[in-house]
Design an enzyme around this catalytic site. Sequence first.
Site, PDB file in Angstrom:
ATOM      1  N   ASN A  92      11.755   5.956 -21.815  1.00  0.00           N
ATOM      2  CA  ASN A  92      11.082   5.334 -20.380  1.00  0.00           C
ATOM      3  C   ASN A  92      11.540   5.944 -19.317  1.00  0.00           C
ATOM      4  OD1 ASN A  92       9.655   3.356 -22.666  1.00  0.00           O
ATOM      5  ND2 ASN A  92      11.723   2.504 -22.724  1.00  0.00           N
TER       6      ASN A  92
ATOM      7  N   ARG B 298      11.697   5.062 -16.345  1.00  0.00           N
ATOM      8  CA  ARG B 298      11.768   4.128 -15.068  1.00  0.00           C
ATOM      9  C   ARG B 298      13.138   3.426 -15.217  1.00  0.00           C
ATOM     10  NH1 ARG B 298       8.769   1.548 -19.392  1.00  0.00           N
ATOM     11  NH2 ARG B 298      10.264  -0.086 -20.175  1.00  0.00           N
TER      12      ARG B 298
ATOM     13  N   GLU C 270      10.798   6.404 -28.313  1.00  0.00           N
ATOM     14  CA  GLU C 270      10.207   6.890 -26.993  1.00  0.00           C
ATOM     15  C   GLU C 270      11.219   6.949 -25.899  1.00  0.00           C
ATOM     16  OE1 GLU C 270       7.575   3.295 -26.236  1.00  0.00           O
ATOM     17  OE2 GLU C 270       6.851   3.586 -28.441  1.00  0.00           O
TER      18      GLU C 270
ATOM     19  N   ARG D  98      16.654 -13.548 -21.252  1.00  0.00           N
ATOM     20  CA  ARG D  98      15.422 -13.517 -20.161  1.00  0.00           C
ATOM     21  C   ARG D  98      15.008 -15.125 -20.307  1.00  0.00           C
ATOM     22  NH1 ARG D  98      11.834  -8.293 -20.730  1.00  0.00           N
ATOM     23  NH2 ARG D  98      13.484  -6.719 -21.224  1.00  0.00           N
TER      24      ARG D  98
ATOM     25  N   GLU E 122      14.642   5.343 -26.561  1.00  0.00           N
ATOM     26  CA  GLU E 122      14.719   4.466 -27.477  1.00  0.00           C
ATOM     27  C   GLU E 122      14.909   4.952 -28.749  1.00  0.00           C
ATOM     28  OE1 GLU E 122      11.868   0.882 -25.118  1.00  0.00           O
ATOM     29  OE2 GLU E 122      11.096   2.031 -26.828  1.00  0.00           O
TER      30      GLU E 122
ATOM     31  N   LYS F  72       0.727   5.219 -35.778  1.00  0.00           N
ATOM     32  CA  LYS F  72       0.974   4.813 -34.186  1.00  0.00           C
ATOM     33  C   LYS F  72      -0.015   5.639 -33.310  1.00  0.00           C
ATOM     34  CE  LYS F  72       5.823   4.099 -34.518  1.00  0.00           C
ATOM     35  NZ  LYS F  72       7.237   4.530 -34.159  1.00  0.00           N
TER      36      LYS F  72
ATOM     37  N   HIS G 121      16.688  -1.820 -32.782  1.00  0.00           N
ATOM     38  CA  HIS G 121      16.132  -1.163 -31.610  1.00  0.00           C
ATOM     39  C   HIS G 121      17.402  -0.893 -30.696  1.00  0.00           C
ATOM     40  CE1 HIS G 121      13.403  -0.734 -27.936  1.00  0.00           C
ATOM     41  NE2 HIS G 121      14.628  -0.621 -27.579  1.00  0.00           N
TER      42      HIS G 121
ATOM     43  N   ILE H 115      10.474   2.919 -41.262  1.00  0.00           N
ATOM     44  CA  ILE H 115      11.849   2.623 -41.406  1.00  0.00           C
ATOM     45  C   ILE H 115      12.167   1.091 -41.566  1.00  0.00           C
ATOM     46  CG2 ILE H 115      14.162   2.740 -40.329  1.00  0.00           C
ATOM     47  CD1 ILE H 115      12.541   5.316 -40.603  1.00  0.00           C
TER      48      ILE H 115
ATOM     49  N   GLY I 261       3.630  -1.459 -29.480  1.00  0.00           N
ATOM     50  CA  GLY I 261       3.131  -1.711 -30.913  1.00  0.00           C
ATOM     51  C   GLY I 261       1.586  -1.938 -31.034  1.00  0.00           C
TER      52      GLY I 261
END
Length: 449
Positions: free
Chosen positions: A289, A291, A287, A337, A275, A157, A207, A202, A164
Amino acid sequence: MVRKVLVANRGEIALRIVRACRELGIGSVAIFSEADRESTHVRVADEAFCVGPGPVPRSYLNVPNIISAALVSGCDAIHPGYGFLAENARFAEICADHGLKFIGPRPEIITAMGDKATAKRVMAEAGVATTPGTDILASVELAREAADKIGYPVLLKATAGGGGKGMRVVERPEDLERAFLGATAEAEASFKDGRVYMEKLIRDPRHIEVQVLADEHGEVVHLGERDCSIQKPSHQKLIEEAGAPNLTERARTRLHEMAVLACRHVGYSNAGTLEFLSSGDDVFFMEMNTRIQVEHPVTEMVYGIDLVKEQIRIASGEHLGYTQADLEPRGHAIECRINAEDARNNFAPQAGKLGTVLFPGGPGIRIDTHIFSGASVPPYYDSMLAKVIAFANTRDQAIARMERALRETFVDGVATTTEMCLEILGTEGFRNGIYDIGFLPRLLAQRVG
Ligand code: MV4
């Protein structure tokens, strides 16, 4: 309280922030590009300033023009929304240098969480579960030693990554060198930072992310989890829900506890999201975020809290004024969405002038959108046009309500993701709530043959 907020964004989130300001009795100042002159957030805000031409670097990333607009209009705070400048620590510093309160966490936190290897190290120190793996790898040789120890398959990563880019799965030792060089080159090209680290892969995880709110006096609460496993092959989320279906109570409790623990450890303030990858009872931090996120409305529906208002109150130095015990989730919320994309052609973005636009309504439906009949969809920006959010007492009812709402959704003139969302909602995997991050890529692979 802050008295006047410059909204450093466009589209539905700019409108969302203006709405929060109005309900708080705070002034709002919109910015817009030449391509967004007729946009809803410009009309609805108290004032609006053009900050440059359509292309993002010349307008929504034009820091001198944005700061100037805030200063000439007498703002005392800036809300960055998501994307654009939202996770730019330098921008947060520049705001502070000009006496403007950046509505988000401290710049040092943005920097720490923006570097994924640092974020992971900090979270591990806090006692948060992380995926077995390494810090930054300085050479292929060190990568090989690490992979032998961790055991294949492993994942490389990019530390500057997320989403990604610069990521490589390595199944076998003979593929390691190629993958290491490939990941490094891609990360260097994308982020001007080629540093990579390694994790155990994994398999088929979900998620799951946890929403947090923290004030500037050390109070921290979580607002439960969201399942965001329905993602396009490009890692963009398409459907999100609160709470996560088929999560064990043990995993759910651990996620919530770890999110709060992490925030206390780093002295986090404002809204944030942690996350995780989840697999059975196992959860691993991925991670953070720093915001407000696109999918925040599903959490708002289930907790009855206005997260954007909370962000502004927190940035004003106010106390949260409630504790975890005061927060009780109720019902289930799903978000779809609606993007201007051709789902039959690799989700190719669509631009142009819209024809008739009709959105659903009725019980339990919330629409967050900036579009209207005859509006233009400029080619410069993210393709998300709207979010349809369905809320009901149970998950089954929320699904039925969402299907009903999507059948009332009409966006003439461009291809949208509406039908794709309906197709997903109709699958057995979605309906029984047993799906993982591979769900949509597998569904798409089946369709084309
Ligand atoms: C992983 C993983 C499996 N194992 N890490 C994708 C983007 C970046 N934010 C992290 N990602 C992943 N990290 C380990 N150790 C699988 C993914 C991943 C993924 C994660 C969340 C949502 C969708 C995804 C799609 C592909 C891969």
